[in-house]
Design a protein around this motif. Structure first.
Motif, PDB file in Angstrom:
ATOM      1  N   UNK A 124       0.821  -1.220   0.000  1.00 43.47           N
ATOM      2  CA  UNK A 124       0.000   0.000   0.000  1.00 43.47           C
ATOM      3  C   UNK A 124       0.853   1.269   0.000  1.00 43.47           C
ATOM      4  N   UNK A 125       2.013   1.199  -0.636  1.00 46.93           N
ATOM      5  CA  UNK A 125       2.842   2.378  -0.839  1.00 46.93           C
ATOM      6  C   UNK A 125       2.661   2.889  -2.261  1.00 46.93           C
ATOM      7  N   UNK A 126       2.857   4.171  -2.443  1.00 52.72           N
ATOM      8  CA  UNK A 126       2.906   4.739  -3.781  1.00 52.72           C
ATOM      9  C   UNK A 126       4.334   4.642  -4.294  1.00 52.72           C
ATOM     10  N   UNK A 127       4.500   4.058  -5.473  1.00 52.80           N
ATOM     11  CA  UNK A 127       5.824   3.886  -6.066  1.00 52.80           C
ATOM     12  C   UNK A 127       6.146   5.065  -6.983  1.00 52.80           C
ATOM     13  N   UNK A 128       7.304   5.670  -6.777  1.00 54.17           N
ATOM     14  CA  UNK A 128       7.817   6.675  -7.706  1.00 54.17           C
ATOM     15  C   UNK A 128       8.830   5.973  -8.587  1.00 54.17           C
ATOM     16  N   UNK A 129       8.455   5.700  -9.829  1.00 51.42           N
ATOM     17  CA  UNK A 129       9.306   4.951 -10.756  1.00 51.42           C
ATOM     18  C   UNK A 129      10.115   5.939 -11.586  1.00 51.42           C
ATOM     19  N   UNK A 130      11.435   5.857 -11.484  1.00 54.73           N
ATOM     20  CA  UNK A 130      12.315   6.794 -12.178  1.00 54.73           C
ATOM     21  C   UNK A 130      12.747   6.248 -13.539  1.00 54.73           C
ATOM     22  N   UNK A 131      12.739   7.127 -14.509  1.00 58.14           N
ATOM     23  CA  UNK A 131      13.201   6.786 -15.862  1.00 58.14           C
ATOM     24  C   UNK A 131      14.057   7.941 -16.375  1.00 58.14           C
ATOM     25  N   UNK A 132      14.907   7.651 -17.344  1.00 58.29           N
ATOM     26  CA  UNK A 132      15.715   8.724 -17.912  1.00 58.29           C
ATOM     27  C   UNK A 132      16.905   8.194 -18.681  1.00 58.29           C
ATOM     28  N   UNK A 133      17.378   8.998 -19.618  1.00 63.55           N
ATOM     29  CA  UNK A 133      18.460   8.583 -20.510  1.00 63.55           C
ATOM     30  C   UNK A 133      19.814   9.087 -20.027  1.00 63.55           C
ATOM     31  N   UNK A 134      20.880   8.369 -20.417  1.00 67.04           N
ATOM     32  CA  UNK A 134      22.236   8.794 -20.116  1.00 67.04           C
ATOM     33  C   UNK A 134      22.687   9.835 -21.139  1.00 67.04           C
ATOM     34  N   UNK A 135      23.845  10.428 -20.893  1.00 67.18           N
ATOM     35  CA  UNK A 135      24.393  11.400 -21.840  1.00 67.18           C
ATOM     36  C   UNK A 135      24.661  10.749 -23.193  1.00 67.18           C
ATOM     37  N   UNK A 136      25.192   9.521 -23.158  1.00 66.86           N
ATOM     38  CA  UNK A 136      25.468   8.823 -24.409  1.00 66.86           C
ATOM     39  C   UNK A 136      24.215   8.549 -25.205  1.00 66.86           C
ATOM     40  N   UNK A 137      23.154   8.144 -24.524  1.00 66.92           N
ATOM     41  CA  UNK A 137      21.884   7.872 -25.199  1.00 66.92           C
ATOM     42  C   UNK A 137      21.288   9.165 -25.749  1.00 66.92           C
ATOM     43  N   UNK A 138      21.431  10.233 -25.002  1.00 68.63           N
ATOM     44  CA  UNK A 138      20.941  11.535 -25.484  1.00 68.63           C
ATOM     45  C   UNK A 138      21.703  11.962 -26.737  1.00 68.63           C
ATOM     46  N   UNK A 139      23.024  11.833 -26.697  1.00 63.98           N
ATOM     47  CA  UNK A 139      23.836  12.231 -27.841  1.00 63.98           C
ATOM     48  C   UNK A 139      23.534  11.392 -29.075  1.00 63.98           C
ATOM     49  N   UNK A 140      23.063  10.159 -28.842  1.00 58.64           N
ATOM     50  CA  UNK A 140      22.709   9.265 -29.952  1.00 58.64           C
ATOM     51  C   UNK A 140      21.241   9.418 -30.355  1.00 58.64           C
ATOM     52  N   UNK A 141      20.570  10.443 -29.819  1.00 59.23           N
ATOM     53  CA  UNK A 141      19.159  10.728 -30.133  1.00 59.23           C
ATOM     54  C   UNK A 141      18.245   9.546 -29.785  1.00 59.23           C
ATOM     55  N   UNK A 142      18.539   8.894 -28.651  1.00 60.86           N
ATOM     56  CA  UNK A 142      17.771   7.720 -28.232  1.00 60.86           C
ATOM     57  C   UNK A 142      16.867   7.994 -27.031  1.00 60.86           C
ATOM     58  N   UNK A 143      16.709   9.268 -26.674  1.00 56.96           N
ATOM     59  CA  UNK A 143      15.948   9.606 -25.471  1.00 56.96           C
ATOM     60  C   UNK A 143      14.562   8.973 -25.460  1.00 56.96           C
ATOM     61  N   UNK A 144      13.791   9.193 -26.496  1.00 54.94           N
ATOM     62  CA  UNK A 144      12.417   8.686 -26.507  1.00 54.94           C
ATOM     63  C   UNK A 144      12.382   7.163 -26.571  1.00 54.94           C
ATOM     64  N   UNK A 145      13.328   6.581 -27.262  1.00 57.80           N
ATOM     65  CA  UNK A 145      13.420   5.115 -27.325  1.00 57.80           C
ATOM     66  C   UNK A 145      13.690   4.538 -25.937  1.00 57.80           C
ATOM     67  N   UNK A 146      14.602   5.175 -25.198  1.00 57.61           N
ATOM     68  CA  UNK A 146      14.920   4.719 -23.844  1.00 57.61           C
ATOM     69  C   UNK A 146      13.702   4.874 -22.932  1.00 57.61           C
ATOM     70  N   UNK A 147      13.031   6.010 -23.006  1.00 61.10           N
ATOM     71  CA  UNK A 147      11.855   6.236 -22.162  1.00 61.10           C
ATOM     72  C   UNK A 147      10.754   5.227 -22.466  1.00 61.10           C
ATOM     73  N   UNK A 148      10.547   4.938 -23.713  1.00 64.85           N
ATOM     74  CA  UNK A 148       9.529   3.952 -24.101  1.00 64.85           C
ATOM     75  C   UNK A 148       9.841   2.586 -23.488  1.00 64.85           C
ATOM     76  N   UNK A 149      11.110   2.161 -23.616  1.00 63.85           N
ATOM     77  CA  UNK A 149      11.512   0.855 -23.084  1.00 63.85           C
ATOM     78  C   UNK A 149      11.374   0.822 -21.570  1.00 63.85           C
ATOM     79  N   UNK A 150      11.836   1.858 -20.902  1.00 65.31           N
ATOM     80  CA  UNK A 150      11.797   1.849 -19.447  1.00 65.31           C
ATOM     81  C   UNK A 150      10.369   1.890 -18.913  1.00 65.31           C
ATOM     82  N   UNK A 151       9.514   2.659 -19.547  1.00 63.28           N
ATOM     83  CA  UNK A 151       8.119   2.711 -19.108  1.00 63.28           C
ATOM     84  C   UNK A 151       7.441   1.359 -19.344  1.00 63.28           C
ATOM     85  N   UNK A 152       7.645   0.791 -20.522  1.00 59.92           N
ATOM     86  CA  UNK A 152       6.995  -0.478 -20.855  1.00 59.92           C
ATOM     87  C   UNK A 152       7.434  -1.592 -19.915  1.00 59.92           C
TER      88      UNK A 152
END
Length: 256
Positions: A124-152
């Motif tokens: 009965x706790x509320x979970x704060x689930x953290x997601x986010x891309x690394x600098x390398x993933x950002x530089x490779x334009x993979x931010x949204x791809x990473x967020x999609x995978x982590x959320x799913x």
């Protein structure tokens, strides 16, 4: 902000804080009392050593107290770990799971984060689930791809708008003093909103999505006024009551 979604301003103390620091929590507990508490939630996640005393200090306050991590099992031979049930037993109401520092320092996977979120829900706790891309993933334009995978992979089927919060924390912005632009944040949060709605329907539309990563009193208003940003997960600036409350009170004008 998202219409009809109650904002949350949360502080993650990480491995900081001793009994002396409890004076800051007491000041926060007193500082969040008032009319704004009827519109905005406030949360502090201190180290586990302070959890029980922190909840006692905030008993008569709207300030909520949570844990920084939990084990996926309810109990067992896991030396040094803390279960979601233990956090609840100390009167905590939230727990952070999947923070990038846990994913990096302890090699936590999306699937482990998912199991921890399920454990939080079972307690009965509320979970704060953290997601986010690394600098390398950002530089490779993979931010949204990473967020999609982590959320799913990290958000369990037990997730609802009531028991789950998503925190977008670009790894490259945590503790660096560097923040993405408001446009970057808007794009990321809009994408996550669409993904959550696609997966969870109305629950995903109403689920709170926080921004985290070098949030300070000086940039909080700009970040928290972005569409689909429903609050903040604050690191260093949450260690001092004056800074935390300054960020919390940004909503006095945003919601006026």
């Amino acid at each position: 902000m998202t219409p009809d979604v109650r904002p949350l301003v949360a502080g993650n103390w990480k491995m900081n804080g001793t009994r002396e620091s409890l004076t800051e929590i007491k000041a926060m507990a007193e500082g969040v009392q008032g009319a704004l508490s009827e519109k905005v939630d406030a949360l502090i996640c201190p180290p586990a050593t302070l959890l029980y005393v922190a909840t006692a200090l905030s008993t008569d306050s709207p300030l909520m107290i949570g844990g920084q991590d939990c084990h996926q099992d309810a109990s067992g031979a896991h030396t040094g770990d803390i279960s979601a049930e233990m956090i609840a037993d100390c009167f905590g109401t939230y727990v952070i799971v999947g923070h990038s520092e846990r994913r990096t320092d302890h090699a936590e996977t999306d699937h482990l984060v998912r199991a921890k979120a399920q454990a939080a829900h079972a307690a009965d706790l509320t979970a704060i689930i953290c997601v986010g891309e690394t600098a390398g993933e950002r530089d490779a334009y993979q931010t949204l791809e990473v967020l999609k995978r982590q959320i799913f992979n990290s958000v369990p089927e037990t997730a609802t708008a009531a028991n789950t919060v998503i925190a977008y924390e670009p790894v490259w912005a945590i503790g660096t003093g560097v923040t993405p632009t408001a446009d970057d944040v808007e794009i990321a949060h809009a994408f996550m909103r669409a993904e959550l709605t696609a997966c969870l329907g109305e629950e995903g539309r109403r689920m709170r999505i926080l921004y985290g990563g070098s949030v300070k009193p000086g940039n909080a208003r700009e970040l928290m006024s972005v569409e689909n940003v429903d609050g903040a997960l604050i690191g260093g600036a949450s260690l001092k009551a004056n800074d935390f409350l300054a960020i919390y009170r940004v909503y006095e004008t945003l919601m006026a």
